[in-house]
Scaffold this active site. Structure first.
Site, PDB file in Angstrom:
ATOM      1  N   LYS A 139     -57.876  31.502   5.124  1.00  0.00           N
ATOM      2  CA  LYS A 139     -57.998  30.145   4.587  1.00  0.00           C
ATOM      3  C   LYS A 139     -58.501  29.210   5.677  1.00  0.00           C
ATOM      4  CE  LYS A 139     -54.523  30.494   0.975  1.00  0.00           C
ATOM      5  NZ  LYS A 139     -53.243  29.963   0.513  1.00  0.00           N
ATOM      6  N   HIS A 142     -57.250  23.635   9.027  1.00  0.00           N
ATOM      7  CA  HIS A 142     -57.561  22.211   8.870  1.00  0.00           C
ATOM      8  C   HIS A 142     -56.973  21.376  10.002  1.00  0.00           C
ATOM      9  CE1 HIS A 142     -53.517  21.971   7.308  1.00  0.00           C
ATOM     10  NE2 HIS A 142     -53.819  22.899   6.421  1.00  0.00           N
ATOM     11  N   HIS A 145     -53.448  21.904  11.050  1.00  0.00           N
ATOM     12  CA  HIS A 145     -53.137  23.030  11.936  1.00  0.00           C
ATOM     13  C   HIS A 145     -53.462  22.681  13.385  1.00  0.00           C
ATOM     14  CE1 HIS A 145     -53.626  25.512   8.106  1.00  0.00           C
ATOM     15  NE2 HIS A 145     -52.377  25.677   8.461  1.00  0.00           N
TER      16      HIS A 145
HETATM   17  N1  ARG Z   1     -48.732  28.483   7.190  1.00  0.00           N
HETATM   18  C1  ARG Z   1     -48.129  27.247   6.772  1.00  0.00           C
HETATM   19  C2  ARG Z   1     -49.203  26.258   6.330  1.00  0.00           C
HETATM   20  O1  ARG Z   1     -50.327  26.385   6.683  1.00  0.00           O
HETATM   21  C3  ARG Z   1     -47.305  26.597   7.853  1.00  0.00           C
HETATM   22  C4  ARG Z   1     -46.097  27.375   8.262  1.00  0.00           C
HETATM   23  C5  ARG Z   1     -45.006  26.498   8.760  1.00  0.00           C
HETATM   24  N2  ARG Z   1     -43.870  27.212   9.203  1.00  0.00           N
HETATM   25  C6  ARG Z   1     -42.882  27.702   8.437  1.00  0.00           C
HETATM   26  N3  ARG Z   1     -41.932  28.358   9.014  1.00  0.00           N
HETATM   27  N4  ARG Z   1     -42.860  27.503   7.154  1.00  0.00           N
HETATM   28  O2  ARG Z   1     -48.890  25.322   5.627  1.00  0.00           O
END
Ligand code: ARG
Length: 579
Positions: A139, A142, A145
């Site tokens: 994905k 963005h 991140h």
């Molecule tokens: N991969 C998730 C996202 O892009 C963020 C993860 C955050 N950490 C967690 N432990 N939920 O939204």
């Protein structure tokens, strides 16, 4: 060392008020310098003493202030004590101020400046797990991140500097329906060569194409579901393709994170907790905490009155788990593996509710350590674009920052001959991104603007780097001049005093950042330091001054350079020596 002064003032207060001197250490604050002349260096608030129960909270506070001020005697360290409005001001001896602050920087020391402060004595050190960046495979990466990456890195750096054992973790979005789609789509649109050459981009392309097709083709949708089910059942062929996607992605990210100066100790991910999530569900069921909703989903009741007015879904009606179920499993697993004292999650503010539910459920499950878990939310960035359009990959942002900075440097006539201009441009460009992002409260949204963040003047990362490079060049030009004999009494000008007073605040600024995990205190401290250094360059020339004065000034410049560099590193900016 600023603690030398804090300690002497605290001792004085302790004797007068017949208390242990330690209690006064946190009540003393270094005065925030403003442009005009500033006499006092430290300040004690009488309100604080009242709150701490050291002074009675009744009676006229001004009278109390004046009485205490008159009881405190001056000495050779604290030269002047005066009552202000509800505060007592302390001015320390000017020669000692320069001596105590700058002495550690002789012989190349001073790296622990501010970090070894007594202010941190009460801070509980231990193991801190910081989870940040956490992009989703295939994905878009963005702006959120990117923010998570640099903020998490800052928090990890800060904690580490303060003596915590830090575990840096990346929790990849490496599970879920997108892999069903990818698996189904790769045979059709994938190309092994492209995957090797430019994996992130290729996976994204395949994902976008197959996603589009799945919108109108029932076959594709079904194929994706089938593939994902194979994954959930750990079928070897599906798993091996998944494994390949994951490995290639991690390798690629590692390479890009390196450019950013960021690293991780652990690349974890949602996939690791798939099976454990099912166990969590069983455990909750056996304890009667999991209820079945009307829709057939498994939910936990989080309403204060137990009337199901606020529930959190952990299980779909088809028996599959959700993002939060995996997070519960992941937290329990991390606690067992790493035995952390605190765990910090860094994501945008849209996940605030998610994390508050996560912590509540962990507590309800009988995990009191969830009290040591914290979510650091941040606001949204609008308009982060590159010349080619919207940001899809982290690499695009880094390339753009580098290219724009390289261009600006080539226009500037102060740019020096550089061995590796790309590398310098990259470091300066990244520093600019970081400063722009860290200047305000993390929770605020902001509008992204390349031109503004890359300005050489004004409060930017470019200005920090420029100041650092200019100090390096001054120090280098006078190499050998800074002798072992440092005469602090030669730093008498107001310009030097203000810088020294500002340095007195460094430990407090770090302390504040460690409390609320906001980088703005440190960023604004460093920006101000750079403005003060700019005045010092004008008003405290080294060249043409008598040798002993030049030596003393050089010590001031090298001390500030060291504090600036250390502060920048905590922020995640790699200081450049030339630009
Ligand atoms: N991969 C998730 C996202 O892009 C963020 C993860 C955050 N950490 C967690 N432990 N939920 O939204």
């Amino acid at each position: 060392m600023s603690c030398f002064f804090r300690r002497s003032i605290a001792a004085k207060l302790g004797r007068t008020l017949q208390q242990s001197e330690d209690v006064f250490i946190p009540a003393l604050t270094a005065v925030n310098v403003i442009k005009k002349q500033q006499a006092a260096d430290f300040r004690l608030s009488l309100y604080a003493l009242r709150i701490m129960g050291i002074l009675p909270s009744s009676g006229d506070i001004q009278l109390q202030t004046e009485t205490l001020a008159s009881q405190l005697k001056q000495d050779s360290v604290v030269e002047d004590i005066s009552a202000g409005s509800g505060v007592i001001n302390f001015k320390v001896n000017r020669r000692l101020l320069a001596e105590k602050l700058l002495e550690p920087f002789g012989k190349g020391g001073g790296d622990t400046f501010g970090l070894d402060s007594e202010l941190f004595n009460t801070l509980k050190r231990g193991t801190t797990l910081v989870e940040y960046s956490s992009p989703n495979i295939a994905k878009k990466f963005h702006a959120g991140h990117l923010r998570s990456t640099i903020i998490g890195n800052f928090i990890a750096n800060l904690k580490q500097s303060l003596g915590h054992d830090v575990i840096r973790m990346n929790y990849l979005g490496d599970w879920g329906m997108q892999f069903g789609l990818l698996g189904a789509g790769f045979g059709q649109f994938g190309c092994v060569e492209k995957l090797k050459e430019n994996p992130l981009q290729h996976l994204f392309e395949v994902y976008v194409r197959v996603n589009k097709e799945a919108e109108h083709k029932e076959d594709t949708k079904q194929a994706a579901r089938d593939f994902f089910r194979q994954l959930e059942q750990h079928e070897s062929q599906a798993m091996s393709l998944w494994q390949q996607f994951r490995e290639i992605t991690v390798r690629e990210y590692q390479h890009i994170y390196k450019r950013l100066g960021v690293h991780f100790d652990v690349y974890s991910g949602e996939s690791f907790h798939q099976d454990q999530a099912q166990e969590v569900v069983r455990l909750l069921q056996s304890r009667g905490l999991l209820k079945t909703s009307e829709k057939g989903t498994g939910v936990v009741d989080l309403s204060p009155d137990g009337d199901m007015s606020s529930v959190c879904t952990l299980l779909r009606s088809d028996g599959t788990t959700l993002y939060i179920t995996r997070d519960i499993a992941a937290a329990i697993d991390r606690k067992a593996k790493y035995c952390f004292d605190e765990m910090i999650y860094v994501t945008d503010k849209s996940q605030e509710h998610h994390f508050s539910q996560l912590f509540q459920i962990l507590l309800a499950m009988g995990h009191p350590w969830a009290g040591g878990c914290r979510h650091v939310p941040f606001g949204l960035v609008q308009g982060m674009k590159t010349r080619t359009g919207e940001v899809v990959f982290l690499e695009d942002v880094l390339d753009e920052a580098r290219a724009r900075m390289l261009h600006n440097m080539s226009q500037s006539n102060t740019t020096k001959e550089l061995e590796n201009p790309e590398d310098t441009a990259e470091k300066v460009g990244i520093g600019a991104l970081i400063v722009q992002d860290f200047k305000g409260p993390l929770l605020s949204d902001y509008k992204f603007d390349w031109d503004r963040i890359l300005q050489a003047q004004g409060d930017t990362g470019v200005f920090l780097q420029y100041t650092h490079a200019r100090l390096c060049s001054l120090i280098q030009r006078n190499e050998g001049m800074e002798a072992a004999t440092f005469q602090p009494s030669l730093l008498r000008e107001q310009t030097s005093t203000i810088i020294l007073q500002h340095l007195l605040r460094y430990d407090e600024v770090l302390y504040q950042s460690a409390q609320d995990l906001q980088p703005k205190h440190l960023v604004n401290f460093l920006l101000k330091l750079c403005h003060l250094i700019a005045s010092a360059h004008r008003e405290l020339p080294v060249k043409g001054s008598p040798q002993d004065v030049a030596q003393a000034r050089l010590r001031l410049f090298s001390g500030t350079r060291s504090v600036l560099a250390n502060g920048m590193r905590i922020l995640g900016i790699i200081p450049v020596n030339k630009m």
